[in-house]
Design an enzyme around this catalytic site. Structure first.
Site, short mmCIF file in Angstrom:
data_model
loop_
_atom_site.label_atom_id
_atom_site.label_comp_id
_atom_site.label_asym_id
_atom_site.label_seq_id
_atom_site.Cartn_x
_atom_site.Cartn_y
_atom_site.Cartn_z
N TYR A 141 78.94 61.18 -83.37
CA TYR A 141 78.79 59.89 -82.68
C TYR A 141 78.83 60.05 -81.16
O TYR A 141 78.28 59.24 -80.43
CB TYR A 141 79.90 58.92 -83.09
CG TYR A 141 79.59 58.09 -84.31
CD1 TYR A 141 79.13 58.66 -85.49
CD2 TYR A 141 79.79 56.70 -84.28
CE1 TYR A 141 78.88 57.88 -86.60
CE2 TYR A 141 79.52 55.93 -85.39
CZ TYR A 141 79.09 56.52 -86.55
OH TYR A 141 78.83 55.74 -87.66
N LYS A 192 81.62 69.61 -94.93
CA LYS A 192 80.38 70.23 -95.42
C LYS A 192 80.44 71.66 -94.93
O LYS A 192 79.56 72.17 -94.23
CB LYS A 192 79.17 69.44 -94.87
CG LYS A 192 77.85 69.84 -95.45
CD LYS A 192 77.62 69.38 -96.89
CE LYS A 192 76.33 69.94 -97.45
NZ LYS A 192 76.16 69.71 -98.89
N ASP A 224 79.02 65.62 -100.20
CA ASP A 224 78.08 65.14 -101.23
C ASP A 224 78.82 64.94 -102.55
O ASP A 224 78.65 63.93 -103.23
CB ASP A 224 76.88 66.09 -101.38
CG ASP A 224 77.25 67.56 -101.50
OD1 ASP A 224 78.44 67.91 -101.29
OD2 ASP A 224 76.35 68.37 -101.82
N ASP A 248 82.21 56.97 -91.96
CA ASP A 248 81.38 55.76 -91.88
C ASP A 248 80.69 55.53 -93.21
O ASP A 248 80.70 54.43 -93.77
CB ASP A 248 80.35 55.93 -90.75
CG ASP A 248 79.45 54.71 -90.63
OD1 ASP A 248 79.99 53.58 -90.65
OD2 ASP A 248 78.23 54.88 -90.51
N ASP A 252 81.85 52.69 -96.61
CA ASP A 252 81.00 51.63 -97.18
C ASP A 252 80.95 51.77 -98.69
O ASP A 252 81.00 50.78 -99.44
CB ASP A 252 79.56 51.71 -96.63
CG ASP A 252 79.36 50.86 -95.38
OD1 ASP A 252 80.35 50.66 -94.65
OD2 ASP A 252 78.22 50.41 -95.14
C1 IPM Z 1 81.64 50.88 -88.75
C2 IPM Z 1 80.29 50.49 -88.23
C3 IPM Z 1 80.09 51.10 -86.85
C4 IPM Z 1 80.16 52.60 -87.02
C5 IPM Z 1 78.79 50.67 -86.13
C6 IPM Z 1 78.68 49.18 -86.02
C7 IPM Z 1 78.68 51.31 -84.78
O1 IPM Z 1 79.31 50.85 -89.14
O2 IPM Z 1 82.66 50.55 -88.08
O3 IPM Z 1 81.72 51.47 -89.82
O4 IPM Z 1 79.14 53.25 -87.31
O5 IPM Z 1 81.24 53.16 -86.80
MG MG Z 2 80.05 51.60 -90.99
#
Ligand code: IPM
Ligand code: MG
Length: 360
Positions: A141, A192, A224, A248, A252
């Site tokens: 990042y 990884k 993975d 990240d 999710d």
């Molecule tokens: C998160 C989001 C952020 C990230 C974005 C909005 C920059 O997806 O906090 O998970 O990638 O960290």
């Molecule tokens: Mg995110």
């Protein structure tokens, strides 16, 4: 002493969900004597529209002066054509980086009331309780060089750098081990290492740090495989330690195990203990302004703030109980609605949680 909270609603559904968390905070103030004051500031696309930058100086200053930060979400299609340096996400990333909020805690807990809201079978997810510890201020990042260029063949090329120093890995590893100690003492570090030198170092340093925590069972998994294991048998995990990008993605995925991405809060902490608290979901431009977003992740982020930044475990538990009560009563936003429950909007969900809080 009065706690000062900087409130950054941001874009999309951000203002709607933050408004509900503030109702909860108001209730703690009026009914439970919590001494707290709030001040609002702009971030992301909203800040760009007002000031031509997603990360105004005044916002950074307010956040530096505050004891803690509550953030909604940033981003939206409106700002996608902008140069990277002006995109809403730069505001959020700038804040994480400027305040050195390197330790990002993302708890994925499945409330029993939502077992049927998950897309996975009940027996796979019932009782799920995972903590993802994500490194938040390094890795790909932030690595340099980064950018776009025309290569020797006259082709467009994009490039980013995955880089971690030993000390960056060490400090996030310590965070993760310490959290594992307060839980079931199992830590799985994600990398990884079979392909990327940077994550080979990651594994090496995590093993070294692990020597200080002989009471925590350390394991390692390629990312993975970890993605697969999260949907195959997620309950094998207690604490997962990840770099910035893997965290990240995996968070999710873990969020969906809990029924909806609208349920997952997060805390981003600096060494000093200062923190920013935000739901892990984005600004959901597709449903913004319709009053249907789930405010629970933001309300639970407020609970995390009280627990981690202010040692107010009792208030945090009150909020978490109130969320459960509202769910017990059958209130559901559209993302978690199922047969036999009542679909309500953002504000009604917030109200139901506040009512439950008053009754605690
Ligand atoms: C998160 C989001 C952020 C990230 C974005 C909005 C920059 O997806 O906090 O998970 O990638 O960290
Ligand atoms: Mg995110």
């Amino acid at each position: 002493m009065t706690i000062k909270i900087a409130v950054l609603p941001g874009d999309g559904i951000g203002p709607e969900i933050v408004a509900e968390a503030l109702k909860v905070l108001d209730c703690l103030r009026s009914d439970f004597g919590l001494a707290v004051e709030t001040e609002h500031a702009l971030i992301g696309g909203a800040a760009y529209d007002a000031h031509g930058t997603p990360f105004p100086k005044e916002t950074l200053e307010l956040c530096r002066a505050a004891d803690s930060i509550l953030l909604g979400a940033v981003g939206g299609p409106k700002w996608e054509p902008l140069d990277y340096s002006l995109r809403p996400e730069r505001g959020l990333l700038g804040l994480r980086s400027e305040l050195e909020l390197f330790s990002n805690l993302r708890p994925a807990v499945l409330y029993p009331q939502l077992v049927s809201a998950s897309t996975l079978k009940p027996e796979v997810v019932a009782g799920l309780d995972i903590m993802i510890v994500r490194e938040l201020t390094g890795g790909i990042y932030f690595g340099k060089p980064r950018g776009r260029r025309i290569n020797e063949d006259g082709e467009r090329e994009g490039y980013n750098t995955l880089v971690y120093s030993e000390s960056e890995i060490r400090r996030i590893a310590h965070s993760a081990f310490q959290i594992a100690r307060k839980r079931n003492r199992r830590l799985c570090s994600i990398d990884k290492a079979n392909v990327l030198e940077c994550t080979e170092l990651w594994r090496e340093v995590v093993i070294e740090v692990g020597k200080d925590y002989p009471d925590v069972a350390l394991s390692h998994m390629y990312v993975d495989n970890a993605a697969m294991q999260l949907v195959r048998n997620p309950k094998q995990f207690d604490v997962m330690l990840t770099d910035n990008m893997f965290g990240d993605i995996l968070s999710d995925c873990a969020a969906m195990l809990t029924g909806s991405i609208g349920m997952l809060p997060s805390a981003s902490l600096a060494e000093s203990g200062k923190g920013m608290y935000e739901p892990i979901h984005g600004s959901a431009p597709d449903i913004a302004g319709r009053g249907i977003a789930n405010p629970i992740a933001t309300i639970l982020s407020l609970a995390m703030m009280l627990r981690y930044s202010f040692d107010e475990a009792v208030s945090a538990e009150r909020i978490e109980k109130a969320v459960q009560t509202a769910l017990d009563q059958g209130f559901r936003t559209a993302d978690i609605v199922s047969e036999g429950t009542v679909e309500v909007g953002t504000a009604a969900m917030g109200d139901a949680i506040v009512t439950a809080l008053r009754a605690v």
